[in-house]
Write a protein that holds these residues in place. Sequence first.
Motif, PDB file in Angstrom:
ATOM      1  N   ALA A  49      33.962  11.859  38.662  1.00  0.00           N
ATOM      2  CA  ALA A  49      33.680  12.548  39.921  1.00  0.00           C
ATOM      3  C   ALA A  49      34.935  13.277  40.391  1.00  0.00           C
ATOM      4  O   ALA A  49      36.047  12.975  39.961  1.00  0.00           O
ATOM      5  CB  ALA A  49      33.216  11.552  40.984  1.00  0.00           C
ATOM      6  N   VAL A  50      34.717  14.231  41.283  1.00  0.00           N
ATOM      7  CA  VAL A  50      35.815  14.982  41.873  1.00  0.00           C
ATOM      8  C   VAL A  50      35.740  14.849  43.389  1.00  0.00           C
ATOM      9  O   VAL A  50      34.649  14.781  43.963  1.00  0.00           O
ATOM     10  CB  VAL A  50      35.778  16.468  41.436  1.00  0.00           C
ATOM     11  CG1 VAL A  50      34.545  17.175  41.984  1.00  0.00           C
ATOM     12  CG2 VAL A  50      37.040  17.197  41.837  1.00  0.00           C
ATOM     13  N   VAL A  51      36.902  14.770  44.020  1.00  0.00           N
ATOM     14  CA  VAL A  51      37.033  14.737  45.467  1.00  0.00           C
ATOM     15  C   VAL A  51      37.877  15.947  45.837  1.00  0.00           C
ATOM     16  O   VAL A  51      38.944  16.165  45.257  1.00  0.00           O
ATOM     17  CB  VAL A  51      37.707  13.435  45.944  1.00  0.00           C
ATOM     18  CG1 VAL A  51      37.852  13.415  47.457  1.00  0.00           C
ATOM     19  CG2 VAL A  51      36.933  12.219  45.453  1.00  0.00           C
ATOM     20  N   TYR A  88      38.122  19.070  36.224  1.00  0.00           N
ATOM     21  CA  TYR A  88      38.113  18.629  37.620  1.00  0.00           C
ATOM     22  C   TYR A  88      38.240  19.835  38.557  1.00  0.00           C
ATOM     23  O   TYR A  88      37.590  19.891  39.600  1.00  0.00           O
ATOM     24  CB  TYR A  88      39.242  17.636  37.898  1.00  0.00           C
ATOM     25  CG  TYR A  88      38.945  16.256  37.383  1.00  0.00           C
ATOM     26  CD1 TYR A  88      37.911  15.500  37.920  1.00  0.00           C
ATOM     27  CD2 TYR A  88      39.699  15.700  36.361  1.00  0.00           C
ATOM     28  CE1 TYR A  88      37.628  14.227  37.455  1.00  0.00           C
ATOM     29  CE2 TYR A  88      39.429  14.420  35.892  1.00  0.00           C
ATOM     30  CZ  TYR A  88      38.395  13.694  36.438  1.00  0.00           C
ATOM     31  OH  TYR A  88      38.131  12.429  35.970  1.00  0.00           O
ATOM     32  N   GLU A  89      39.067  20.797  38.169  1.00  0.00           N
ATOM     33  CA  GLU A  89      39.275  21.975  39.011  1.00  0.00           C
ATOM     34  C   GLU A  89      37.985  22.797  39.138  1.00  0.00           C
ATOM     35  O   GLU A  89      37.637  23.245  40.229  1.00  0.00           O
ATOM     36  CB  GLU A  89      40.410  22.839  38.456  1.00  0.00           C
ATOM     37  CG  GLU A  89      41.773  22.164  38.483  1.00  0.00           C
ATOM     38  CD  GLU A  89      42.080  21.321  37.241  1.00  0.00           C
ATOM     39  OE1 GLU A  89      43.250  20.956  37.069  1.00  0.00           O
ATOM     40  OE2 GLU A  89      41.164  21.032  36.445  1.00  0.00           O
ATOM     41  N   ALA A  90      37.291  23.004  38.030  1.00  0.00           N
ATOM     42  CA  ALA A  90      36.030  23.765  38.066  1.00  0.00           C
ATOM     43  C   ALA A  90      34.963  23.003  38.854  1.00  0.00           C
ATOM     44  O   ALA A  90      34.203  23.599  39.628  1.00  0.00           O
ATOM     45  CB  ALA A  90      35.542  24.059  36.652  1.00  0.00           C
ATOM     46  N   GLU A  95      31.510  22.148  43.575  1.00  0.00           N
ATOM     47  CA  GLU A  95      31.072  21.232  44.640  1.00  0.00           C
ATOM     48  C   GLU A  95      31.418  21.787  46.025  1.00  0.00           C
ATOM     49  O   GLU A  95      30.620  21.671  46.954  1.00  0.00           O
ATOM     50  CB  GLU A  95      31.692  19.844  44.458  1.00  0.00           C
ATOM     51  CG  GLU A  95      31.071  19.038  43.347  1.00  0.00           C
ATOM     52  CD  GLU A  95      29.642  18.602  43.633  1.00  0.00           C
ATOM     53  OE1 GLU A  95      29.215  18.572  44.806  1.00  0.00           O
ATOM     54  OE2 GLU A  95      28.936  18.274  42.662  1.00  0.00           O
ATOM     55  N   LEU A  96      32.596  22.388  46.154  1.00  0.00           N
ATOM     56  CA  LEU A  96      32.990  22.962  47.431  1.00  0.00           C
ATOM     57  C   LEU A  96      32.017  24.060  47.845  1.00  0.00           C
ATOM     58  O   LEU A  96      31.584  24.116  48.996  1.00  0.00           O
ATOM     59  CB  LEU A  96      34.417  23.502  47.349  1.00  0.00           C
ATOM     60  CG  LEU A  96      35.012  23.979  48.662  1.00  0.00           C
ATOM     61  CD1 LEU A  96      35.145  22.829  49.649  1.00  0.00           C
ATOM     62  CD2 LEU A  96      36.371  24.627  48.406  1.00  0.00           C
ATOM     63  N   ARG A  97      31.659  24.906  46.906  1.00  0.00           N
ATOM     64  CA  ARG A  97      30.705  25.982  47.213  1.00  0.00           C
ATOM     65  C   ARG A  97      29.344  25.400  47.597  1.00  0.00           C
ATOM     66  O   ARG A  97      28.742  25.801  48.585  1.00  0.00           O
ATOM     67  CB  ARG A  97      30.540  26.902  46.012  1.00  0.00           C
ATOM     68  CG  ARG A  97      29.299  27.781  46.147  1.00  0.00           C
ATOM     69  CD  ARG A  97      29.583  29.214  46.108  1.00  0.00           C
ATOM     70  NE  ARG A  97      28.471  30.008  46.589  1.00  0.00           N
ATOM     71  CZ  ARG A  97      27.912  30.970  45.903  1.00  0.00           C
ATOM     72  NH1 ARG A  97      28.343  31.258  44.704  1.00  0.00           N
ATOM     73  NH2 ARG A  97      26.942  31.675  46.435  1.00  0.00           N
ATOM     74  N   GLU A  98      28.852  24.456  46.779  1.00  0.00           N
ATOM     75  CA  GLU A  98      27.534  23.882  47.044  1.00  0.00           C
ATOM     76  C   GLU A  98      27.473  23.221  48.421  1.00  0.00           C
ATOM     77  O   GLU A  98      26.527  23.444  49.177  1.00  0.00           O
ATOM     78  CB  GLU A  98      27.177  22.850  45.978  1.00  0.00           C
ATOM     79  CG  GLU A  98      26.875  23.435  44.625  1.00  0.00           C
ATOM     80  CD  GLU A  98      26.670  22.375  43.546  1.00  0.00           C
ATOM     81  OE1 GLU A  98      26.536  22.766  42.382  1.00  0.00           O
ATOM     82  OE2 GLU A  98      26.646  21.159  43.862  1.00  0.00           O
ATOM     83  N   GLU A  99      28.486  22.403  48.740  1.00  0.00           N
ATOM     84  CA  GLU A  99      28.422  21.576  49.950  1.00  0.00           C
ATOM     85  C   GLU A  99      28.908  22.282  51.210  1.00  0.00           C
ATOM     86  O   GLU A  99      28.405  21.993  52.303  1.00  0.00           O
ATOM     87  CB  GLU A  99      29.219  20.283  49.749  1.00  0.00           C
ATOM     88  CG  GLU A  99      28.592  19.372  48.713  1.00  0.00           C
ATOM     89  CD  GLU A  99      29.277  18.030  48.601  1.00  0.00           C
ATOM     90  OE1 GLU A  99      30.245  17.760  49.351  1.00  0.00           O
ATOM     91  OE2 GLU A  99      28.844  17.233  47.750  1.00  0.00           O
ATOM     92  N   THR A 100      29.897  23.181  51.086  1.00  0.00           N
ATOM     93  CA  THR A 100      30.477  23.787  52.289  1.00  0.00           C
ATOM     94  C   THR A 100      30.238  25.288  52.389  1.00  0.00           C
ATOM     95  O   THR A 100      30.396  25.856  53.469  1.00  0.00           O
ATOM     96  CB  THR A 100      32.003  23.556  52.351  1.00  0.00           C
ATOM     97  OG1 THR A 100      32.639  24.334  51.331  1.00  0.00           O
ATOM     98  CG2 THR A 100      32.341  22.081  52.223  1.00  0.00           C
ATOM     99  N   GLY A 101      29.923  25.922  51.269  1.00  0.00           N
ATOM    100  CA  GLY A 101      29.746  27.371  51.279  1.00  0.00           C
ATOM    101  C   GLY A 101      31.035  28.146  51.127  1.00  0.00           C
ATOM    102  O   GLY A 101      31.062  29.359  51.312  1.00  0.00           O
ATOM    103  N   THR A 107      42.513  26.047  42.742  1.00  0.00           N
ATOM    104  CA  THR A 107      42.276  24.603  42.734  1.00  0.00           C
ATOM    105  C   THR A 107      43.362  23.968  41.871  1.00  0.00           C
ATOM    106  O   THR A 107      43.670  24.471  40.788  1.00  0.00           O
ATOM    107  CB  THR A 107      40.888  24.242  42.166  1.00  0.00           C
ATOM    108  OG1 THR A 107      40.745  24.823  40.875  1.00  0.00           O
ATOM    109  CG2 THR A 107      39.773  24.707  43.090  1.00  0.00           C
ATOM    110  N   VAL A 108      43.938  22.877  42.371  1.00  0.00           N
ATOM    111  CA  VAL A 108      45.014  22.187  41.666  1.00  0.00           C
ATOM    112  C   VAL A 108      44.714  20.695  41.648  1.00  0.00           C
ATOM    113  O   VAL A 108      44.470  20.099  42.709  1.00  0.00           O
ATOM    114  CB  VAL A 108      46.385  22.447  42.332  1.00  0.00           C
ATOM    115  CG1 VAL A 108      47.489  21.662  41.635  1.00  0.00           C
ATOM    116  CG2 VAL A 108      46.709  23.933  42.351  1.00  0.00           C
ATOM    117  N   LEU A 109      44.741  20.108  40.473  1.00  0.00           N
ATOM    118  CA  LEU A 109      44.527  18.666  40.341  1.00  0.00           C
ATOM    119  C   LEU A 109      45.740  17.919  40.881  1.00  0.00           C
ATOM    120  O   LEU A 109      46.861  18.122  40.411  1.00  0.00           O
ATOM    121  CB  LEU A 109      44.294  18.298  38.871  1.00  0.00           C
ATOM    122  CG  LEU A 109      44.059  16.829  38.564  1.00  0.00           C
ATOM    123  CD1 LEU A 109      42.760  16.337  39.192  1.00  0.00           C
ATOM    124  CD2 LEU A 109      44.036  16.603  37.054  1.00  0.00           C
TER     125      LEU A 109
END
Length: 183
Positions: A49-51, A88-90, A95-101, A107-109
């Motif tokens: 998972a990614v956070v 993880y970056e992708a 996920e950011l797009r899906e959940e927040t728009g 993106t940096v791990l």
Amino acid sequence: MSDSDAADDWRVVDSEAEYETPWYTGGYDLVEQPDGTTKKYYWAELPDAVVVVARDSDDLLFVDQYRPVIRAQCLELPAGIVEDGESYEAAAARELREETGFVPDETVLLQRAEAATGVLRHERGFVVATGLTEVGRELDTNEFLSVERVPVEEAVAVAREQPANDATLEGVLLAKEAGLLRP
């Protein structure tokens, strides 16, 4: 003592997957312990998972959603499953797009970590997302959430509010340690 030396002292005699769900597999390993006795160690195996620690100006983006498993409303960092072949970056950007728009320029791990090592086989990647552009959300069918902006100087306090989410707390503390929560 090296990892391989320690593993030699903990020989897996048998491994059994007892059940599978669409979200995880559960089972046990029968392990010979260093004293020669055996014991079943139960586990649940989940996909990686990614956070996402998404910074927009002087705010972090959180999502507010109900978690049926703990029967509570939670304010959390955006997060989700890493799909096959995805970094993880992708996964963080998706996920950011899906959940927040929002779509990030970068993106940096920050960190990879095993979660709840006493019971889970589950790795998380904590990713910082910056340079955000709003493009519209694409929620999954099981996502009923709203986006909340939290000022960076309040992020640790918000992450610690009950019910505190382990992945959110870890992500915010990693971001703070990396100096990313300065106004």
